[in-house]
Design an enzyme around this catalytic site. Structure first.
Site, PDB file in Angstrom:
ATOM      1  N   GLU A   1      88.330 -92.266 -81.806  1.00 58.44           N
ATOM      2  CA  GLU A   1      89.347 -91.470 -81.110  1.00 58.44           C
ATOM      3  C   GLU A   1      89.101 -91.462 -79.594  1.00 58.44           C
ATOM      4  O   GLU A   1      88.840 -90.409 -79.003  1.00 58.44           O
ATOM      5  CB  GLU A   1      89.396 -90.038 -81.665  1.00 58.44           C
ATOM      6  CG  GLU A   1      88.036 -89.366 -81.747  1.00 58.44           C
ATOM      7  CD  GLU A   1      88.087 -87.956 -82.305  1.00 58.44           C
ATOM      8  OE1 GLU A   1      88.989 -87.649 -83.095  1.00 58.44           O
ATOM      9  OE2 GLU A   1      87.195 -87.152 -81.945  1.00 58.44           O
TER      10      GLU A   1
ATOM     11  N   GLY B   1      84.769 -91.707 -76.227  1.00 60.88           N
ATOM     12  CA  GLY B   1      83.683 -91.827 -75.256  1.00 60.88           C
ATOM     13  C   GLY B   1      83.408 -93.246 -74.807  1.00 60.88           C
ATOM     14  O   GLY B   1      82.369 -93.506 -74.186  1.00 60.88           O
TER      15      GLY B   1
ATOM     16  N   GLY C   1      89.974 -91.624 -75.570  1.00 59.85           N
ATOM     17  CA  GLY C   1      91.049 -91.135 -74.708  1.00 59.85           C
ATOM     18  C   GLY C   1      91.048 -91.896 -73.399  1.00 59.85           C
ATOM     19  O   GLY C   1      91.924 -92.701 -73.110  1.00 59.85           O
ATOM     20  N   ARG C   2      89.980 -91.657 -72.602  1.00 59.79           N
ATOM     21  CA  ARG C   2      89.905 -92.219 -71.245  1.00 59.79           C
ATOM     22  C   ARG C   2      90.136 -93.737 -71.221  1.00 59.79           C
ATOM     23  O   ARG C   2      90.936 -94.230 -70.422  1.00 59.79           O
ATOM     24  CB  ARG C   2      88.525 -91.905 -70.649  1.00 59.79           C
ATOM     25  CG  ARG C   2      88.435 -92.144 -69.156  1.00 59.79           C
ATOM     26  CD  ARG C   2      87.010 -91.912 -68.644  1.00 59.79           C
ATOM     27  NE  ARG C   2      86.524 -90.579 -68.908  1.00 59.79           N
ATOM     28  CZ  ARG C   2      86.636 -89.538 -68.086  1.00 59.79           C
ATOM     29  NH1 ARG C   2      87.223 -89.697 -66.911  1.00 59.79           N
ATOM     30  NH2 ARG C   2      86.151 -88.358 -68.414  1.00 59.79           N
TER      31      ARG C   2
ATOM     32  N   CYS D   1      91.434 -76.403 -48.461  1.00 59.92           N
ATOM     33  CA  CYS D   1      90.444 -75.811 -47.545  1.00 59.92           C
ATOM     34  C   CYS D   1      89.105 -75.679 -48.249  1.00 59.92           C
ATOM     35  O   CYS D   1      88.605 -74.566 -48.445  1.00 59.92           O
ATOM     36  CB  CYS D   1      90.911 -74.433 -47.098  1.00 59.92           C
ATOM     37  SG  CYS D   1      92.568 -74.442 -46.483  1.00 59.92           S
TER      38      CYS D   1
ATOM     39  N   TYR E   1      92.513 -87.832 -67.607  1.00 62.31           N
ATOM     40  CA  TYR E   1      91.748 -86.720 -67.032  1.00 62.31           C
ATOM     41  C   TYR E   1      92.026 -86.634 -65.526  1.00 62.31           C
ATOM     42  O   TYR E   1      91.098 -86.573 -64.713  1.00 62.31           O
ATOM     43  CB  TYR E   1      90.250 -86.879 -67.302  1.00 62.31           C
ATOM     44  CG  TYR E   1      89.901 -86.998 -68.770  1.00 62.31           C
ATOM     45  CD1 TYR E   1      89.930 -85.867 -69.593  1.00 62.31           C
ATOM     46  CD2 TYR E   1      89.558 -88.224 -69.337  1.00 62.31           C
ATOM     47  CE1 TYR E   1      89.611 -85.967 -70.945  1.00 62.31           C
ATOM     48  CE2 TYR E   1      89.245 -88.327 -70.682  1.00 62.31           C
ATOM     49  CZ  TYR E   1      89.279 -87.203 -71.479  1.00 62.31           C
ATOM     50  OH  TYR E   1      88.967 -87.293 -72.809  1.00 62.31           O
TER      51      TYR E   1
HETATM   52  C1  LIG Z   1      85.970 -84.564 -79.914  1.00 63.43           C
HETATM   53  C2  LIG Z   1      86.397 -85.522 -78.869  1.00 63.43           C
HETATM   54  N1  LIG Z   1      86.964 -86.674 -79.243  1.00 63.43           N
HETATM   55  C3  LIG Z   1      87.382 -87.580 -78.332  1.00 63.43           C
HETATM   56  C4  LIG Z   1      87.236 -87.355 -76.984  1.00 63.43           C
HETATM   57  C5  LIG Z   1      87.726 -88.391 -76.024  1.00 63.43           C
HETATM   58  O1  LIG Z   1      86.701 -88.868 -75.225  1.00 63.43           O
HETATM   59  P1  LIG Z   1      86.976 -90.037 -74.171  1.00 63.43           P
HETATM   60  O2  LIG Z   1      88.194 -89.652 -73.425  1.00 63.43           O
HETATM   61  O3  LIG Z   1      85.757 -90.093 -73.342  1.00 63.43           O
HETATM   62  O4  LIG Z   1      87.200 -91.301 -74.960  1.00 63.43           O
HETATM   63  C6  LIG Z   1      86.626 -86.163 -76.551  1.00 63.43           C
HETATM   64  C7  LIG Z   1      86.435 -85.891 -75.127  1.00 63.43           C
HETATM   65  O5  LIG Z   1      85.877 -84.909 -74.697  1.00 63.43           O
HETATM   66  C8  LIG Z   1      86.204 -85.219 -77.524  1.00 63.43           C
HETATM   67  O6  LIG Z   1      85.609 -84.060 -77.162  1.00 63.43           O
END
Ligand SMILES: Cc1ncc(COP(=O)(O)O)c(C=O)c1O
Length: 381
Positions: free
Chosen positions: A254, A220, A256-257, A331, A360
Site C-alpha cells: 500500500e 514506504g 502512497g508517496r 513570517c 504529502y
Molecule cells: C499504514 C500506512 N500504510 C501506508 C503508508 C504510505 O506510506 P508511503 O506514502 O511512504 O508509501 C503509510 C504512511 O504513513 C502508513 O502509515
C-alpha cells in the site's frame, strides 16, 4: 523533467499546483505492469486524496487504503466501488461503524482494545468484519527515512492477546497480518523487511488455522528528492516478492508517496530578491503553507527555474553561481523551500517550478497560516 504542458502553466495565476494526470496514469500503469500480480497494489490515500488523482489511479490499482473516517467517506464518495482497507491508530466507535456501513473490505486492527470494540460493533450490527492485525515488529529499520516505531500496531505480545478475542467473536474473521514498519526503503531493504514480517506472521497465523492468509506488507517505498529521476525499482521488488510468496497466500502492498509524488508540481514566481549578511534570498509567492514537504523532510526541494526575462537585484549581474535560499512569504525562518542552492541568474518575475509535489504536499500543509491567497489547482488530463 518538467514537461511542456506543465511549463505552459507558468503563464497562469500563481502559485499553482499543477497535476500531470497523464503522467500519473503512465507512472502507476508502469508500477502495476512491473508488479505483474506479484502483489495486490493498494494506494495509500493519505499521500494525495484529491478526487482527480484518485480517479486517475483507480483503473490501475486493486484498491485504496484509508486511515480515518474522513478519508473513508471521501474515497467512498469519489470511488463508490473501490476495494478499501481501513487502517490507522485510534479508530473511534463511529469510524468502526462507518467501516461496516461503507463496505470496507479489510479493517487493519491496531490494538486488542480496538479489536474488542470492533467485535461488539459487528455483533450489534449483525455484520461481518474481515480483519488484518497490524504487527509492529522490533528492530531492523536500518536505512529508513521514517521508522514507524511507537504506538503503531501491536507487538507480538499484544497480538497474542487478540487470540482469545477472535476465538469468541464469530462476527470478526481474521484474514491475515498487516505491517507498515518504515518509510523510505529501497527495494532490497523493503524485501528484507517483508521477509521478516512473513516469517513471523506465517507462524503466528498457522497457529490460528487461518486459511489462504493475506499479508499486507505496507507502503514506504523510497523516493529520492535529490534526484527525481531515480525511481524505486518495482521490477526488482516484484521479483523478490515472487520469491517470497507461497501458494495460497495473498501479498498486498500500500504505497502512497512513490505512486503520486512525481505527478504534481508547485509553480510560483519570485517576488523579491535581496542580500542579507552576505547571503542571497529569493522570496517566492506563497510558501510552505502550501508545500510543507521541504519543512517536514528537512530537505532542499527539487526545482526548475523558468526564466521570464525578469528584473531585480541579480538580473543581468555576473553573480550566476552564487547560491540563493528560496523562501516563502511566511513570517517564520522555517519557511524555506531550499537552502543555498544554485538557481542561476534568478530574477524577480521568474517562475520556480517545484517538482515532486504530488504527495504529502498541499494536503499536509497549514493552508490558513497568514491568510495568503490559496493556490490555483490545475489537472492536466
Ligand atoms: C499504514 C500506512 N500504510 C501506508 C503508508 C504510505 O506510506 P508511503 O506514502 O511512504 O508509501 C503509510 C504512511 O504513513 C502508513 O502509515
Amino acid at each position: 523533467m518538467i514537461g511542456e504542458r506543465v511549463r505552459e502553466q507558468a503563464a497562469g495565476a500563481l502559485p499553482a499546483f499543477v497535476y500531470d494526470l497523464a503522467g500519473l496514469r503512465a507512472h502507476v500503469a508502469g508500477i502495476a505492469a512491473a508488479l505483474d500480480g506479484a502483489a495486490e497494489l493498494f494506494y495509500a490515500a493519505k499521500a494525495n486524496p484529491e478526487p482527480p488523482v484518485l480517479r486517475a489511479l483507480a483503473p490501475h490499482v486493486a484498491g485504496i487504503e484509508v486511515a480515518s473516517g474522513g478519508e473513508l467517506a471521501h474515497v467512498r464518495a469519489v470511488l463508490p466501488d473501490a476495494r478499501i482497507a481501513f487502517g490507522g491508530p485510534g479508530k473511534t466507535d463511529e469510524e468502526l461503524r462507518a467501516a461496516l456501513e461503507h463496505r470496507v473490505e479489510r479493517v487493519h486492527v491496531e490494538s486488542p482494545y480496538e479489536l474488542r470494540r470492533l467485535t461488539a460493533i459487528a455483533r450489534a450490527a449483525d455484520r461481518r468484519a474481515d480483519v488484518l492485525l497490524r504487527v509492529n515488529l522490533a528492530g531492523g529499520r536500518a536505512g529508513a527515512a521514517l521508522a514507524m516505531s511507537g504506538p503503531f500496531g501491536m507487538d507480538p505480545e499484544a497480538i497474542e492477546e487478540c487470540r482469545p478475542i477472535l476465538e469468541a467473536a464469530p462476527h470478526v474473521r481474521l484474514r491475515g497480518v498487516h505491517a507498515h514498519l518504515a518509510s523510505g526503503l529501497d527495494a532490497d531493504a523493503m524485501l528484507a523487511q517483508s521477509a521478516r514480517v512473513l516469517d513471523w506472521a506465517r507462524d503466528w497465523l498457522s497457529g490460528l488455522g487461518v486459511d489462504r492468509p493475506e499479508f499486507n506488507l505496507g507502503g514506504g517505498m523510497a523516493v529520492d528528492y535529490t534526484d527525481p529521476a531515480r525511481r524505486f525499482d518495482w521490477a526488482a521488488h516484484a521479483t523478490g516478492l515472487r520469491a517470497l510468496a507461497r501458494p495460497g497466500e495473498t501479498l498486498r502492498i500500500e504505497p502512497g508517496r512513490a505512486v503520486t509524488v512525481y505527478g504534481g508540481w508547485y509553480l510560483t514566481d519570485v517576488l523579491d530578491i535581496k542580500r542579507a549578511h552576505g547571503e542571497w534570498y529569493a522570496v517566492l509567492r506563497g510558501g510552505t503553507m502550501h508545500l510543507r514537504t521541504p519543512v517536514t523532510k528537512n530537505h532542499d526541494h527539487p526545482f526548475t527555474v523558468l526564466h521570464q526575462g525578469g528584473s531585480g537585484p541579480r538580473a543581468g549581474q555576473p553573480n550566476t553561481g552564487e547560491p540563493v535560499t528560496l523562501v516563502g512569504q511566511l513570517c517564520t525562518p522555517k519557511d524555506v523551500f531550499a537552502r543555498r542552492v544554485d538557481a542561476g541568474q534568478l530574477a524577480v518575475g521568474d517562475v520556480v517550478a517545484f517538482a515532486m509535489a504530488g504527495a504529502y504536499a498541499w494536503n499536509i500543509s497549514h493552508h490558513d497560516f497568514l491568510m495568503h491567497p490559496k493556490p490555483r489547482f490545475t489537472y492536466l488530463d
